[in-house]
Motif scaffolding. Sequence first.
Motif, short mmCIF file in Angstrom:
data_model
loop_
_atom_site.label_atom_id
_atom_site.label_comp_id
_atom_site.label_asym_id
_atom_site.label_seq_id
_atom_site.Cartn_x
_atom_site.Cartn_y
_atom_site.Cartn_z
N LEU A 264 -52.08 104.59 -12.98
CA LEU A 264 -52.52 105.89 -13.48
C LEU A 264 -51.32 106.67 -14.02
CD1 LEU A 264 -54.98 106.79 -10.59
CD2 LEU A 264 -55.54 105.90 -12.86
N PRO A 265 -51.55 107.73 -14.78
CA PRO A 265 -50.42 108.48 -15.38
C PRO A 265 -49.37 108.94 -14.37
CG PRO A 265 -52.47 109.15 -16.40
CD PRO A 265 -52.84 108.25 -15.27
N ASP A 266 -49.79 109.20 -13.14
CA ASP A 266 -48.82 109.63 -12.12
C ASP A 266 -48.14 108.46 -11.41
OD1 ASP A 266 -50.89 108.67 -10.62
OD2 ASP A 266 -51.20 110.48 -9.42
N GLY A 267 -48.41 107.24 -11.89
CA GLY A 267 -47.79 106.07 -11.29
C GLY A 267 -48.55 105.49 -10.12
N ALA A 268 -49.65 106.11 -9.75
CA ALA A 268 -50.45 105.64 -8.63
C ALA A 268 -51.34 104.48 -9.07
CB ALA A 268 -51.30 106.77 -8.06
N PRO A 269 -51.68 103.58 -8.14
CA PRO A 269 -52.62 102.50 -8.49
C PRO A 269 -54.01 103.05 -8.68
CG PRO A 269 -52.13 102.46 -6.15
CD PRO A 269 -51.22 103.49 -6.76
N GLY A 270 -54.90 102.26 -9.21
CA GLY A 270 -56.29 102.69 -9.33
C GLY A 270 -56.83 102.65 -10.73
N GLY A 271 -56.03 102.17 -11.67
CA GLY A 271 -56.51 102.06 -13.04
C GLY A 271 -57.41 100.84 -13.22
N ARG A 272 -57.73 100.53 -14.47
CA ARG A 272 -58.63 99.43 -14.77
C ARG A 272 -57.97 98.09 -14.45
NH1 ARG A 272 -57.68 96.34 -19.14
NH2 ARG A 272 -55.85 96.92 -20.38
N ASN A 273 -58.79 97.07 -14.32
CA ASN A 273 -58.32 95.71 -14.10
C ASN A 273 -57.67 95.21 -15.39
OD1 ASN A 273 -57.93 92.97 -13.64
ND2 ASN A 273 -59.90 92.69 -12.61
N ALA A 274 -56.37 95.02 -15.37
CA ALA A 274 -55.65 94.62 -16.58
C ALA A 274 -55.89 93.16 -16.94
CB ALA A 274 -54.15 94.86 -16.39
N PHE A 275 -56.52 92.39 -16.07
CA PHE A 275 -56.83 90.99 -16.36
C PHE A 275 -58.18 90.84 -17.06
CE2 PHE A 275 -54.16 88.70 -12.84
CZ PHE A 275 -53.02 88.92 -13.59
N ALA A 276 -58.98 91.88 -17.11
CA ALA A 276 -60.35 91.76 -17.60
C ALA A 276 -60.45 92.01 -19.09
CB ALA A 276 -61.26 92.71 -16.84
N ASP A 277 -61.16 91.14 -19.79
CA ASP A 277 -61.50 91.32 -21.20
C ASP A 277 -62.84 90.65 -21.44
OD1 ASP A 277 -61.83 91.48 -23.91
OD2 ASP A 277 -59.96 90.46 -24.44
N PRO A 278 -63.93 91.42 -21.42
CA PRO A 278 -65.27 90.83 -21.56
C PRO A 278 -65.46 90.07 -22.87
CG PRO A 278 -65.41 93.10 -20.81
CD PRO A 278 -63.99 92.88 -21.20
N ALA A 279 -64.64 90.37 -23.89
CA ALA A 279 -64.80 89.70 -25.18
C ALA A 279 -64.21 88.29 -25.18
CB ALA A 279 -64.15 90.53 -26.28
N ASP A 280 -63.36 87.98 -24.21
CA ASP A 280 -62.73 86.67 -24.15
C ASP A 280 -63.71 85.65 -23.57
OD1 ASP A 280 -60.20 84.93 -24.13
OD2 ASP A 280 -60.86 84.80 -22.04
N ARG A 281 -63.60 84.39 -23.99
CA ARG A 281 -64.54 83.37 -23.53
C ARG A 281 -64.47 83.15 -22.02
NH1 ARG A 281 -62.06 77.49 -25.38
NH2 ARG A 281 -59.84 78.02 -25.16
N TYR A 282 -63.31 83.41 -21.43
CA TYR A 282 -63.18 83.29 -19.98
C TYR A 282 -63.09 84.65 -19.29
CZ TYR A 282 -61.96 78.45 -21.18
OH TYR A 282 -61.97 77.17 -21.69
N GLY A 283 -63.28 85.71 -20.07
CA GLY A 283 -63.24 87.05 -19.50
C GLY A 283 -61.85 87.54 -19.16
N LEU A 284 -60.80 86.87 -19.69
CA LEU A 284 -59.43 87.16 -19.32
C LEU A 284 -58.68 87.82 -20.47
CD1 LEU A 284 -57.53 86.66 -16.83
CD2 LEU A 284 -56.67 84.67 -18.08
N SER A 285 -57.86 88.80 -20.15
CA SER A 285 -57.09 89.52 -21.15
C SER A 285 -55.84 88.75 -21.55
CB SER A 285 -56.67 90.89 -20.60
OG SER A 285 -55.71 90.72 -19.56
N GLN A 286 -55.17 89.21 -22.61
CA GLN A 286 -53.90 88.60 -23.01
C GLN A 286 -52.85 88.74 -21.92
OE1 GLN A 286 -54.72 86.37 -25.57
NE2 GLN A 286 -52.57 86.81 -25.98
N VAL A 287 -52.87 89.87 -21.24
CA VAL A 287 -51.94 90.05 -20.12
C VAL A 287 -52.18 88.98 -19.07
CG1 VAL A 287 -51.35 91.56 -18.17
CG2 VAL A 287 -51.56 92.52 -20.47
N GLY A 288 -53.45 88.68 -18.82
CA GLY A 288 -53.79 87.64 -17.85
C GLY A 288 -53.29 86.27 -18.28
N TYR A 289 -53.45 85.95 -19.56
CA TYR A 289 -52.97 84.67 -20.06
C TYR A 289 -51.44 84.59 -19.97
CZ TYR A 289 -57.56 83.28 -21.83
OH TYR A 289 -58.87 82.91 -21.91
#
Length: 466
Positions: A264-289
């Motif tokens: 989050l902007p204050d550096g705290a955890p709790g933001g979105r899952n950075a591994f998730a990308d529903p558009a990818d065939r395996y549901g994984l983001s570029q960060v995940g790859y």
Amino acid sequence: MADAVIDSVMARASEEQIRLVRFLYADHGGIIRGKAAGTSRLRERTASGIGHTVAMMAMSMLDQLQPVAGMGPVGEVRIVPDPDTFVTLPYAPGAGAMLADLVKPDGSPWEACPRTFLKEAIVELAGQGYGIQAAFEPEFTVGRRESSPGGPSIPDRLIPLDDSLCYSATGFHLAHNFIMELVDALEAQGLEVEHYYPELGHGQHELSVRHTGALRAADNHVLYRETVRGVAFKHGLWASLAPKPIPDQAGNGTHLHASLTDLLPDGAPGGRNAFADPADRYGLSQVGYHFIGGLLAHLPALVALTCASVNSYRRLAPQMWASAYSCYGMDNREAAIRICSPLRGDPGSSVNLELKPSDSSANPYLALGAFIYAGLDGIRGKIDPGEAVNVDPATLTDSERSAGGTHRLPASLAAALDALSADEMMMDALGPLRAAAYLAVKRSEAAHFAHSTDPYYECFHHFTKL
């Protein structure tokens, strides 16, 4: 805030009639060790720690001290507990526990402290804008320790509690009383039980706890290991999380699950899952790859820390569902890294990666910290993991595996340690003292067991200690 936490610990210790509090840490041999403080001086010992020789981090799982510069008879550290981790131990009436750091007498971090290593990895990851959620997924074997039929000169053996089938109702019935007390004990310590079932091996069970922040996940695994064994001892049983406690039975893995979250902007955890990308065939983001790319690039070295015993490599073999090859795949349980399919109704937050070559002979702080550093290297270097392998890699030809960049993982602890010592990034992350001590301890264990051809000798020394 710190004073308030310590006040709360003191109040709980009084209310719950705690007389001794164990300050626990994991060593380079993968053993959980510690010292205990009496509650009459607990407040002072929480601040000052308990004195401890530096040599203990050069001690192998066989209690054989290794020659490591800076870890001999001269020198002192303090076992300093984290009061946020205080728990009462349901299986040990009158006792509590806290997870601890090893610090120098002046209070500064000690370069060989495993918990500090994980903390530093978390900070490095935060510098890239990410937090991490993680969970260890352990298997264990329950049975009775019995003398060998070969006589007193032959090591004891672990005789499994049952011979039930995988996931069978019989397995549930036979272990019910033990498992229900185990669930109660884990939940009393703040570990949220998610799943339980009898596993493939005789007397083998798997019970998973919910994911949490990385430091808490490693702390939880220490508590989990102690609780499984402590509850078993109460029942007159013996439980082992060793990778292969019985030579002819399925081995115990401790798969590592993790996902990154945006901070989050204050550096705290709790933001979105950075591994998730529903558009990818395996549901994984570029960060995940890219994270997978880093894991694969450092995997031969990483397994020296996640499959950290000679015993590990009895399990880490092809077609054992233990992932003997350096590849990734979608829900492929023979791949070293599995992209876990999201849960229906929760596609955004439930995407995670599973590291298969991982077991409870590892120090969880070193294993998870190294996992973070490897994945982080992939993010920073935008490492391409190549194509997913969605078949059992053992069924491919050598040329097919070579073309896809799929290679056999180290087949022994000695080979994994060679890979670790040759991995500059991983050695830099560990630092000189920690790396030297870890390699010395683990090479001594590899050398010791190389002299025996009896699998029961090796299994004895692992099932009795892990």
